[in-house]
Design an enzyme around this catalytic site. Structure first.
Site, PDB file in Angstrom:
ATOM      1  CD  GLU A  43      -2.714  -1.330   2.435  1.00 13.20           C
ATOM      2  OE1 GLU A  43      -2.908  -0.463   3.263  1.00 13.20           O
ATOM      3  OE2 GLU A  43      -3.739  -2.102   2.357  1.00 13.20           O
TER       4      GLU A  43
ATOM      5  CD  GLU B  85      -4.330  -7.802   0.975  1.00 15.32           C
ATOM      6  OE1 GLU B  85      -4.999  -7.382   1.443  1.00 15.32           O
ATOM      7  OE2 GLU B  85      -2.948  -7.949   0.916  1.00 15.32           O
TER       8      GLU B  85
HETATM    9  C1  XIL Z   1      -5.551  -7.631   7.578  1.00 19.00           C
HETATM   10  C2  XIL Z   1      -5.708  -9.272   8.552  1.00 19.00           C
HETATM   11  O1  XIL Z   1      -6.586  -9.953   7.760  1.00 19.00           O
HETATM   12  C3  XIL Z   1      -6.429  -9.115   9.941  1.00 19.00           C
HETATM   13  O2  XIL Z   1      -6.552 -10.160  10.484  1.00 19.00           O
HETATM   14  C4  XIL Z   1      -5.598  -8.001  10.440  1.00 19.00           C
HETATM   15  O3  XIL Z   1      -6.163  -7.538  11.772  1.00 19.00           O
HETATM   16  C5  XIL Z   1      -5.241  -6.415   9.645  1.00 19.00           C
HETATM   17  O4  XIL Z   1      -4.859  -6.804   8.670  1.00 19.00           O
HETATM   18  N1  XIL Z   1      -4.318  -5.231   3.498  1.00 19.00           N
HETATM   19  C6  XIL Z   1      -3.283  -5.980   3.656  1.00 19.00           C
HETATM   20  C7  XIL Z   1      -3.530  -7.399   4.624  1.00 19.00           C
HETATM   21  O5  XIL Z   1      -2.517  -6.127   3.064  1.00 19.00           O
HETATM   22  O6  XIL Z   1      -2.486  -7.305   5.294  1.00 19.00           O
HETATM   23  C8  XIL Z   1      -4.648  -6.611   5.583  1.00 19.00           C
HETATM   24  O7  XIL Z   1      -5.093  -8.077   6.553  1.00 19.00           O
HETATM   25  C9  XIL Z   1      -5.824  -6.477   4.883  1.00 19.00           C
HETATM   26  C10 XIL Z   1      -5.800  -5.317   4.088  1.00 19.00           C
END
Ligand code: XIL
Length: 416
Positions: free
Chosen positions: A177, A290
């Protein structure tokens, strides 16, 4: 030193299942004659199609389907066996983030990552690395560190973590990000404040030195929508990718997070597909890293939500799988039993999110059939398992928009 090879993909388990079905169909045929023959043909077709896992469907076209997995989910035996049946790749949902891996300064804890890697290796799955520079889920001790120490601390962290898994993870989300929420420049987190925009190139270099065989990705969210904000973000990111390539910084791919939202109007992904073509023209591998579909805006009725969510998966995958540089699709979880959205984006009516392919009871939802179909019908990927990506130089003329985005970023001192 040649890093040990990731084991080859595990054999597709349904080949055997299909044989059994065929034998049964044959016996039925012999017993019941012609009428039964037509019927058993249908049954066989249905049985074999529905037993094809998402991983196997993706693999037919040289792609990989994977899922993120949390520690809690891994301890659930039923969930775990569904996971192992369905995926070709695992991403630790939190297990390799700073707060887990370096909870105290200089003390590294690889237990979660190592356990996941052991599981992956036992089952012939790949594992992805996530993530090295983000600015979130960082341990409290980092706040007490002088800014001038952050460079050496970041370098040591990357060397330690990437080095620990050298030769064993196919790809790393090195930078997570990097673009600010409004898309106008780089996110101003502690690494940016301490090292300036150069933190990106430095982190990629350090990761590359620590595992020269790993593919290094920039991973970003908020790129999918057809909104002015997403368009700005896409332009800014493209400018960043081009700048890094011009400087020969080791960058091999782009991760598209794809946390989608199901809303009253169906999502359109034409602009995203165009963007992916531009990324492909840079010779970069693309991964969907994701994927999930937040259903907060939909009414409570589960059937309706499943239909709308599946349609969103369908449109999104149709757009991205038409691009052969998309090598991998990872969903952020596999079953609604474990989705980060229930804590981070709970539904106002208190019901559970139905964001993932399988429901809370681990039953396949409509989205599974849709995904399987999209994987099966997709064009083949150009980046296949284990291959090093060919660095095809872009011959595409730079679009005006990209040049403008470069200029904006340059003005802001984001790029050199
Ligand atoms: C999220 C996890 O799924 C959660 O369990 C945690 O509390 C916060 O992070 N973008 C990303 C991921 O790159 O690492 C994030 O994962 C979701 C958003």
């Amino acid at each position: 030193m040649t890093p040990p090879q990731i084991p080859p993909p595990r054999p597709v388990p349904e080949a055997a299942a299909r044989r059994v079905v065929l034998v049964r169909a044959f016996l039925l045929l012999a017993l019941l004659g012609n009428t039964a023959c037509a019927m058993s043909g249908q049954i066989q077709e249905r049985t074999s199609r529905s037993s094809v896992s998402l991983g196997a469907a993706a693999q037919h076209r040289g792609r990989v389907y994977g899922s993120a997995v949390s520690q809690q989910a891994l301890e659930d035996r039923d969930f775990r066996s569904l996971l192992l049946q369905q995926v070709g790749s695992l991403t630790p949902e939190n297990g390799l983030k700073w707060e887990v891996v370096q909870p105290q300064r200089g003390h590294f804890d690889f237990r979660q990552g190592d356990a996941l890697l052991r599981l992956a290796r036992r089952h012939g799955l790949e594992m992805r690395g996530h993530t090295l520079v983000w600015g979130q889920q960082e341990p409290p001790w980092l706040q007490t560190v002088a800014s001038s120490d952050l460079g050496p601390i970041l370098k040591a962290h990357i060397q330690m973590v990437v080095g620990h898994y050298r030769g064993q993870l196919r790809s790393w989300d090195v930078i997570n990000e990097p673009i600010s929420d409004d898309g106008s420049g780089l996110r101003r987190h502690r690494w940016w404040r301490a090292l300036g925009p150069e933190y990106i190139a430095l982190a990629l270099e350090w990761a590359h030195q620590s595992d020269p065989g790993a593919r290094l990705l920039i991973n970003e969210y908020g790129l999918e929508a057809e909104t002015p904000a997403a368009a700005t973000k896409r332009r800014g990111l493209l400018a960043l990718l081009r700048q890094l390539q011009r400087r020969d910084v080791p960058l091999h791919g782009l991760g598209i997070q794809a946390h989608l939202q199901a809303g009253p109007a169906p999502g359109r992904y034409d602009a995203l597909a165009e963007f992916l073509k531009q990324v492909q023209a840079l010779g970069l591998e693309i991964q969907i890293t994701e994927l999930d579909v937040d259903d907060r805006q939909l009414p409570g009725d589960p059937e309706l939500r499943d239909r709308v969510v599946a349609a969103e998966y369908d449109r999104f995958l149709a757009a991205v799988l038409s691009n052969p540089a998309v090598r991998q699709v990872t969903t952020w979880g596999l079953s609604d039993r474990y989705t980060w959205l229930n804590s981070q984006a709970p539904r106002p009516d208190g019901r559970g999110q139905r964001a993932l392919p399988f429901d809370e009871a681990l039953q396949a939802k409509r989205a599974v059939a849709v995904m399987r179909e999209r994987f099966t019908r997709a064009t083949s990927a150009t980046v296949s398992r284990g291959d090093r990506i060919a660095t095809e130089q872009s011959t595409q003329k730079e679009a005006d928009g990209i040049e403008r985005a470069d200029a904006v970023l340059l003005q802001q001192g984001i790029l050199r």
